[in-house]
Design a protein around this motif. Structure first.
Motif, mmCIF file in Angstrom:
data_model
loop_
_atom_site.group_PDB
_atom_site.id
_atom_site.type_symbol
_atom_site.label_atom_id
_atom_site.label_comp_id
_atom_site.label_asym_id
_atom_site.label_seq_id
_atom_site.Cartn_x
_atom_site.Cartn_y
_atom_site.Cartn_z
ATOM 1 N N ALA A 19 0.769 -1.299 0.106
ATOM 2 C CA ALA A 19 -0.066 -0.019 0.022
ATOM 3 C C ALA A 19 1.014 1.336 0.201
ATOM 4 C CB ALA A 19 -0.865 -0.032 1.288
ATOM 5 N N ILE A 20 1.937 1.273 0.566
ATOM 6 C CA ILE A 20 3.003 2.291 0.635
ATOM 7 C C ILE A 20 3.599 2.476 -0.692
ATOM 8 C CG2 ILE A 20 4.919 3.418 1.605
ATOM 9 C CD1 ILE A 20 2.282 3.447 3.379
ATOM 10 N N VAL A 21 4.217 1.051 -1.266
ATOM 11 C CA VAL A 21 4.970 1.112 -2.522
ATOM 12 C C VAL A 21 4.140 1.553 -3.585
ATOM 13 C CG1 VAL A 21 6.168 -0.603 -3.802
ATOM 14 C CG2 VAL A 21 6.461 -1.014 -1.366
ATOM 15 N N SER A 22 2.825 1.067 -3.664
ATOM 16 C CA SER A 22 2.232 1.617 -4.714
ATOM 17 C C SER A 22 1.773 3.123 -4.809
ATOM 18 C CB SER A 22 0.927 0.455 -4.887
ATOM 19 O OG SER A 22 0.329 0.473 -3.880
ATOM 20 N N ALA A 23 1.817 3.597 -3.796
ATOM 21 C CA ALA A 23 1.037 5.228 -3.533
ATOM 22 C C ALA A 23 1.838 6.129 -4.649
ATOM 23 C CB ALA A 23 1.095 5.411 -2.171
ATOM 24 N N GLY A 24 1.013 6.757 -5.378
ATOM 25 C CA GLY A 24 1.482 7.905 -6.213
ATOM 26 C C GLY A 24 2.089 8.921 -5.524
ATOM 27 N N LEU A 25 1.572 9.271 -4.167
ATOM 28 C CA LEU A 25 2.283 10.377 -3.288
ATOM 29 C C LEU A 25 2.551 9.770 -2.143
ATOM 30 C CD1 LEU A 25 2.836 13.393 -2.613
ATOM 31 C CD2 LEU A 25 0.358 13.550 -1.990
ATOM 32 N N LEU A 26 3.821 10.062 -1.699
ATOM 33 C CA LEU A 26 4.357 9.384 -0.419
ATOM 34 C C LEU A 26 4.840 10.659 0.380
ATOM 35 C CD1 LEU A 26 5.022 7.414 1.582
ATOM 36 C CD2 LEU A 26 7.055 6.933 0.618
ATOM 37 N N VAL A 27 3.991 11.070 1.637
ATOM 38 C CA VAL A 27 4.545 12.064 2.463
ATOM 39 C C VAL A 27 5.232 11.541 3.633
ATOM 40 C CG1 VAL A 27 3.499 13.732 3.983
ATOM 41 C CG2 VAL A 27 2.312 13.075 1.493
ATOM 42 N N LEU A 28 6.286 11.781 3.673
ATOM 43 C CA LEU A 28 7.190 11.844 4.738
ATOM 44 C C LEU A 28 7.090 12.544 6.042
ATOM 45 C CD1 LEU A 28 10.696 11.178 3.033
ATOM 46 C CD2 LEU A 28 9.030 9.437 3.380
ATOM 47 N N ILE A 29 6.908 12.086 7.214
ATOM 48 C CA ILE A 29 6.587 12.823 8.288
ATOM 49 C C ILE A 29 7.333 12.468 9.379
ATOM 50 C CG2 ILE A 29 4.622 13.162 9.805
ATOM 51 C CD1 ILE A 29 2.413 12.392 8.246
ATOM 52 N N ALA A 84 -0.538 14.941 -12.019
ATOM 53 C CA ALA A 84 -1.340 14.648 -13.169
ATOM 54 C C ALA A 84 -0.930 13.933 -14.231
ATOM 55 C CB ALA A 84 -1.364 16.050 -13.819
ATOM 56 N N MET A 85 0.726 13.915 -14.265
ATOM 57 C CA MET A 85 1.285 12.981 -15.373
ATOM 58 C C MET A 85 1.499 11.599 -14.901
ATOM 59 S SD MET A 85 4.035 15.689 -17.029
ATOM 60 C CE MET A 85 4.378 14.188 -18.512
ATOM 61 N N ARG A 86 0.757 11.277 -13.753
ATOM 62 C CA ARG A 86 0.944 10.021 -13.100
ATOM 63 C C ARG A 86 2.578 9.458 -12.746
ATOM 64 N NH1 ARG A 86 -3.402 11.212 -12.107
ATOM 65 N NH2 ARG A 86 -5.327 10.204 -12.748
ATOM 66 N N ARG A 87 3.204 10.654 -12.229
ATOM 67 C CA ARG A 87 4.507 10.087 -11.926
ATOM 68 C C ARG A 87 4.542 10.381 -10.374
ATOM 69 N NH1 ARG A 87 4.279 9.320 -16.541
ATOM 70 N NH2 ARG A 87 5.642 9.825 -18.146
ATOM 71 N N ARG A 88 5.225 9.178 -9.762
ATOM 72 C CA ARG A 88 5.215 9.227 -8.148
ATOM 73 C C ARG A 88 6.215 10.616 -7.905
ATOM 74 N NH1 ARG A 88 6.819 4.562 -8.083
ATOM 75 N NH2 ARG A 88 4.933 3.604 -7.348
ATOM 76 N N CYS A 89 5.448 10.892 -6.578
ATOM 77 C CA CYS A 89 6.149 11.819 -5.663
ATOM 78 C C CYS A 89 6.353 11.420 -4.463
ATOM 79 C CB CYS A 89 5.138 13.219 -5.805
ATOM 80 S SG CYS A 89 5.164 14.163 -7.487
ATOM 81 N N VAL A 90 7.588 11.958 -3.869
ATOM 82 C CA VAL A 90 7.925 11.611 -2.568
ATOM 83 C C VAL A 90 8.263 12.947 -1.857
ATOM 84 C CG1 VAL A 90 9.384 10.493 -0.760
ATOM 85 C CG2 VAL A 90 8.904 9.331 -3.116
#
Length: 202
Positions: A19-29, A84-90
């Protein structure tokens, strides 16, 4: 996370759930000194949106707190374009308050992107020790990499209060907490107080 970055994460002793690996947006906290930027290096550099890097982009100084508003505007523009371009962001920033996370979730929602949270539960003593080793302001500058101790303690308290249920209520599809361990990182997926990542078996 692609195969290469998953391998890098394993090298750090961190194994993340799908669920984390596949997320398009990963927010580090995490509080200052928690190890966010070190952990973010597990992903390709093009996917990592670091607030410090954007501060440096707009002001030539990654520590310039007066440049934060401009840096956030630039980060948001890149974030929305990539999602919007379906590119992953961390996103590599402290993100310790609900307000700091809200606009990230809004960007994910607007682009139909699943967002996940990775919470770094590094002990306070370790965060303080790392922070103490960071340089203060350069001559003629107001800010340095070292964060005021009261700010760090406030960030740590906010992180300690987070729960998996609370983060999902905010809009995250998944949330895990990573804690430093002798083997690298220990990950906890329990729903309360927070979901986590686990070190690979020896």
């Amino acid at each position: 996370m692609n195969a290469v970055s998953q391998d890098r994460a394993r090298a750090s002793g961190l194994v993340l759930p799908n669920a984390i690996v596949s997320a398009g947006l990963l927010v580090l906290i995490g509080a200052a000194g928690a190890g966010k930027s070190t952990l973010a290096a597990a992903w390709p550099a093009r996917q990592v949106l670091s607030l410090d890097a954007f501060r440096e982009m707009v002001s030539d100084d990654p520590c310039d707190q007066d440049a934060t508003a401009a840096a956030l505007a630039a980060l948001e523009a890149v974030l929305v374009a990539r999602l919007a371009m379906r590119r992953r962001c961390v996103v590599d920033a402290t993100n310790t308050t609900r307000e700091e996370r809200a606009w990230l979730l809004a960007a994910a929602d607007a682009t139909g992107t699943a967002a996940a949270a990775l919470v770094l539960r590094t002990p306070l003593a370790e965060c303080l020790a790392r922070n103490a080793l960071r340089p203060g302001p350069l001559p003629g500058r107001e800010f340095g990499r070292r964060v005021p101790e009261e700010v760090l303690r406030r960030q740590f308290t906010a992180v300690a209060a987070l729960t998996g249920a609370g983060l999902r209520d905010e809009g995250f599809a998944a949330a895990v907490a990573a804690t430093p361990a002798a083997t690298g990182w220990s990950v906890d997926m329990a729903p309360t107080p927070l979901p986590t990542a686990s070190a690979p078996a020896a």
